[in-house]
Design an enzyme around this catalytic site. Structure first.
Site, mmCIF file in Angstrom:
data_model
loop_
_atom_site.group_PDB
_atom_site.id
_atom_site.type_symbol
_atom_site.label_atom_id
_atom_site.label_comp_id
_atom_site.label_asym_id
_atom_site.label_seq_id
_atom_site.Cartn_x
_atom_site.Cartn_y
_atom_site.Cartn_z
ATOM 1 N N LYS A 1 -0.486 -4.454 16.477
ATOM 2 C CA LYS A 1 -1.445 -3.527 15.883
ATOM 3 C C LYS A 1 -2.405 -2.952 16.920
ATOM 4 O O LYS A 1 -2.865 -1.810 16.794
ATOM 5 C CB LYS A 1 -2.204 -4.223 14.751
ATOM 6 N N TYR B 1 1.224 -10.553 16.022
ATOM 7 C CA TYR B 1 0.912 -9.461 15.084
ATOM 8 C C TYR B 1 -0.240 -8.614 15.612
ATOM 9 O O TYR B 1 -0.172 -7.376 15.593
ATOM 10 C CB TYR B 1 0.557 -10.043 13.721
ATOM 11 N N SER C 1 -2.717 0.631 11.130
ATOM 12 C CA SER C 1 -2.932 -0.468 12.055
ATOM 13 C C SER C 1 -3.556 -1.617 11.273
ATOM 14 O O SER C 1 -3.215 -1.836 10.117
ATOM 15 C CB SER C 1 -3.824 -0.014 13.219
ATOM 16 N N THR D 1 10.254 6.541 2.556
ATOM 17 C CA THR D 1 11.389 5.802 3.095
ATOM 18 C C THR D 1 11.342 4.327 2.733
ATOM 19 O O THR D 1 10.279 3.738 2.544
ATOM 20 C CB THR D 1 11.456 5.908 4.638
ATOM 21 N N LEU E 1 0.818 -1.204 0.000
ATOM 22 C CA LEU E 1 0.000 0.000 0.000
ATOM 23 C C LEU E 1 0.853 1.254 0.000
ATOM 24 O O LEU E 1 0.488 2.263 -0.620
ATOM 25 C CB LEU E 1 -0.940 -0.007 1.219
#
Length: 282
Positions: A155, A151, A137, A34, A16
């Site tokens: 988040k 994971y 998130s 970045t 994304l």
């Protein structure tokens, strides 16, 4: 839309982040982006426009490197209007079998990097008296699936950080949104974006079934990255953005069902909950 705005986006060489960078540049925005490798980022974006695009090689585990990238962005563009903390990756497996160092590594990238980049950008936005922070998130931070506990924990931390940060910096004219997508076709379930530990322990059937289903769904997720990028751009122009933004029908369904279940559970245990307080001594 105000295409003179400057965006700073982490983790921009794939998924994304890459889709968003391309869309922003196509729409005339200025973008600092970045990646661990600036040349790979340039190659992925395919646009060399030093007037509007600043590719940055940044080690997000290095505070000095983060600060230097912010200085370079200010030198090039004079300001930062929108920060997108997008860098991150997935981790699937059982808590018993994932190595401790791997757990520390994902918290470093998914959580600490988000916090540290935000810390570095905040003085810039406070001086400007405006800005918008988008923290990527996941719906997994609110409604996790079997095998994704680590994971989901990262988040959930990003979401909680965003919620309270929004309260802390509201007076400076800075807004915050935690974006919580479900499955999107971003390569998230590929080797570069997912640390996967196959369970060797007998049992854990829910974990194994979920992992098999998720891996089989790679490339077939319902979420459209191009639509997500457009939504983020529109979001940046909204004067009253939400603190939480779920993306995808599956995210909406999972969040709605959990909210209903939480409300039912809260009411069922209400007497016990309020019974923990001191009784009024009248």
């Amino acid at each position: 839309m105000n295409s003179s705005k400057v965006w700073y986006i982490t983790g921009a060489s794939q998924g994304l982040g890459l889709t968003l960078v391309k869309r922003l540049l196509n729409d005339g925005y200025r973008v600092a982006a970045t990646s661990r490798n600036a040349q790979s980022l340039k190659d992925a974006v395919g646009v060399i426009d030093t007037d509007r695009f600043l590719p940055l090689a940044v080690d997000l585990n290095n505070l000095d490197c983060i600060d230097e990238s912010i200085r370079q962005t200010i030198t090039a563009f004079g300001r930062i209007d929108v920060l997108v903390n997008n860098a991150g990756y997935g981790m699937a497996g059982t808590v018993e079998e994932i190595m401790e160092q791997d757990i520390r590594n994902i918290f470093d990238v998914n959580v600490l990097a988000t916090i540290n980049v935000t810390r570095s950008v905040l003085p810039v936005m406070r001086k400007q008296k405006n800005g918008f922070i988008i923290n990527m998130s996941s719906v997994a931070g609110f409604v996790g699936a079997p095998g994704w506990s680590i994971y989901s924990a990262t988040k959930a931390a990003v979401t909680a950080f965003s919620e309270v940060l929004a309260l802390d910096i509201k007076e400076f004219g800075i807004k915050v949104t935690a974006v919580e997508p479900s499955g999107f076709r971003t390569g998230f379930l590929t080797q570069n974006s997912l640390a996967f530990t196959e369970s060797k322990i007998e049992g854990y059937q829910a974990v194994k079934d979920t992992q098999e289903r998720y891996l089989a769904a790679n490339g077939k997720q319902p979420g459209d990255p191009d639509k997500a990028a457009e939504i983020l751009i529109q979001l940046s122009e909204n004067q009253e953005p939400p603190i939480h933004l779920y993306l995808g029908q599956d995210a909406y369904k999972r969040a709605s069902e959990k909210l209903a279940a939480m409300t039912d559970e809260l009411e069922a245990w209400k007497a016990t909950t309020i019974g923990a307080d001191f009784q009024d001594q009248n």
